[in-house]
Write an enzyme that holds these catalytic residues in place. Structure first.
Site, short mmCIF file in Angstrom:
data_model
loop_
_atom_site.label_atom_id
_atom_site.label_comp_id
_atom_site.label_asym_id
_atom_site.label_seq_id
_atom_site.Cartn_x
_atom_site.Cartn_y
_atom_site.Cartn_z
N ASP A 152 0.84 -1.20 0.00
CA ASP A 152 0.00 0.00 0.00
C ASP A 152 0.88 1.25 0.00
O ASP A 152 0.36 2.38 -0.04
CB ASP A 152 -1.01 -0.01 1.15
CG ASP A 152 -0.38 -0.07 2.52
OD1 ASP A 152 0.86 -0.18 2.60
OD2 ASP A 152 -1.12 0.02 3.52
N SER A 153 2.21 1.06 0.01
CA SER A 153 3.13 2.17 -0.27
C SER A 153 2.79 2.80 -1.61
O SER A 153 3.22 3.92 -1.90
CB SER A 153 4.57 1.65 -0.29
OG SER A 153 4.69 0.54 -1.15
N ASP B 107 -1.03 -6.15 -0.01
CA ASP B 107 -1.40 -5.54 1.27
C ASP B 107 -2.90 -5.42 1.44
O ASP B 107 -3.60 -5.00 0.50
CB ASP B 107 -0.82 -4.12 1.36
CG ASP B 107 0.53 -4.09 2.03
OD1 ASP B 107 0.86 -5.03 2.77
OD2 ASP B 107 1.26 -3.10 1.81
N LYS C 263 -1.11 -9.36 3.19
CA LYS C 263 -0.29 -8.85 4.31
C LYS C 263 -1.14 -7.96 5.21
O LYS C 263 -1.88 -7.11 4.72
CB LYS C 263 0.93 -8.10 3.79
CG LYS C 263 1.80 -7.53 4.91
CD LYS C 263 3.22 -7.20 4.48
CE LYS C 263 3.38 -5.95 3.68
NZ LYS C 263 2.96 -4.73 4.38
N GLU D 24 -0.96 -5.50 8.71
CA GLU D 24 -0.10 -4.77 9.66
C GLU D 24 -0.65 -4.90 11.09
O GLU D 24 -1.84 -4.75 11.31
CB GLU D 24 -0.04 -3.28 9.30
CG GLU D 24 0.68 -3.02 8.00
CD GLU D 24 0.86 -1.53 7.73
OE1 GLU D 24 0.63 -0.70 8.63
OE2 GLU D 24 1.24 -1.20 6.59
N GLU E 231 9.73 -4.05 9.99
CA GLU E 231 10.13 -2.76 9.41
C GLU E 231 10.69 -1.86 10.50
O GLU E 231 10.06 -1.64 11.55
CB GLU E 231 8.92 -2.10 8.74
CG GLU E 231 9.25 -0.74 8.14
CD GLU E 231 8.22 -0.22 7.15
OE1 GLU E 231 7.24 -0.93 6.85
OE2 GLU E 231 8.40 0.93 6.69
#
Ligand code: KIV
Length: 280
Positions: A59-60, A98, A126, A128, A196
């Site tokens: 999602d960057s 993501d 993914k 978070e 990260e």
């Protein structure tokens, strides 16, 4: 100078296509995992040919493609669109996508968003964080045959609470919490863990604690693999501050394909990240 890809010993056509169970095999056998982000088919095709093992539609994309200040505006539809684009470029790499901000707020929403990503071509989603509802979502997805990659340390979707993009796990209490969170996501069924922006020693301890592979970004050289954002690896100015762990492999590789090959080689031989691209 890296002019052709892959530099990996195995030519592209002879490599097996990645599957989720192969991740645990790689950890057991001590093979480093090479991961990059991609958002479109052409870059995906080039990194696949260069021997990149895992490709993440991060999602960057909200920051490096859409030009936002954070990943928060990215929608589930954005993710599905870019995942479908990237999937068309891959033949060997494992595709991970993501779950964007809010899409994993309940297990049911996470399931709907994940099914859309798998239909678009992802093999794994993914998530978070490791709050109780995140653990519940991981368990819920895994029980429904959806492989999950967890993401701990600096979780960019938490930027408002964190107050910025900062190194995590610096003191004993936060380091211990990260270590127990890592055990919790693995116990919930995650098959991979992105770490990260955490100190090298902490990432090393977490990697030793777990049977599932860890993938570091700003987490030192002892993780089971590494990931970089495509634009960072190519030295493209996306309008955001360049973190310490970023290295421009285009300068070294001489071409886009060469940059992917140089990065893959540096991850596999352990020369990236070095101390200059890691946190004590
Ligand atoms: O969104 C993303 O690109 C990511 C990587 C930085 C791991 O989550």
């Amino acid at each position: 100078m890296y002019t052709s890809a892959p530099t990996d010993a195995t030519p592209s056509e002879k490599r097996k296509a990645w599957t989720v169970p192969m991740l645990a095999d790689a950890k057991r056998e001590g093979r480093k995992l090479v991961m990059l982000t991609a958002y479109d088919a052409s870059f995906a095709r080039t990194m696949d040919a260069a021997g990149t093992d895992l490709v993440l539609v991060g999602d960057s994309l909200g920051m490096v493609v859409q030009g936002h200040a954070s990943t928060l505006p990215v929608t589930a539809a954005d993710m599905a669109y870019h995942t479908a684009c990237v999937a068309r470029g891959l033949s060997k790499a494992l595709l991970i996508a993501d779950l964007p901000f809010g899409s994993d707020a309940t297990p049911e929403r996470a399931l709907d968003a994940s099914i859309a990503l798998l239909r678009a071509g992802a093999a794994m989603v993914k998530i978070e964080g490791a709050g109780e509802h995140k653990l519940e979502a991981i368990r819920f997805l895994v029980e429904r045959e959806i492989p999950v990659c967890a993401h701990l340390g600096l979780t960019p979707q938490s930027v408002l609470r964190l107050g910025g993009y900062k190194l995590q796990g610096r003191d004993d209490a936060t380091a211990a919490k990260l270590r127990s969170d890592a055990r919790a996501v693995a116990a919930a069924g995650a098959a991979l863990l992105v770490l990260e922006c955490v100190p090298t020693g902490l990432a090393e301890a977490i990697t030793a604690d777990l049977a599932i592979p860890t993938i570091g970004i700003g987490a030192g050289p002892h993780c089971d693999g590494q990931v970089l954002v495509l634009h960072d690896l190519l030295g493209v100015n996306s309008g955001h501050r360049r973190p310490k762990f970023v290295k421009d492999f285009l300068a070294e590789g001489g071409s886009v394909a060469g940059a992917f090959a140089a990065y893959g080689q540096a991850v596999r031989d352990g020369s990236f990240p070095d101390a200059a691209h890691s946190y004590d």
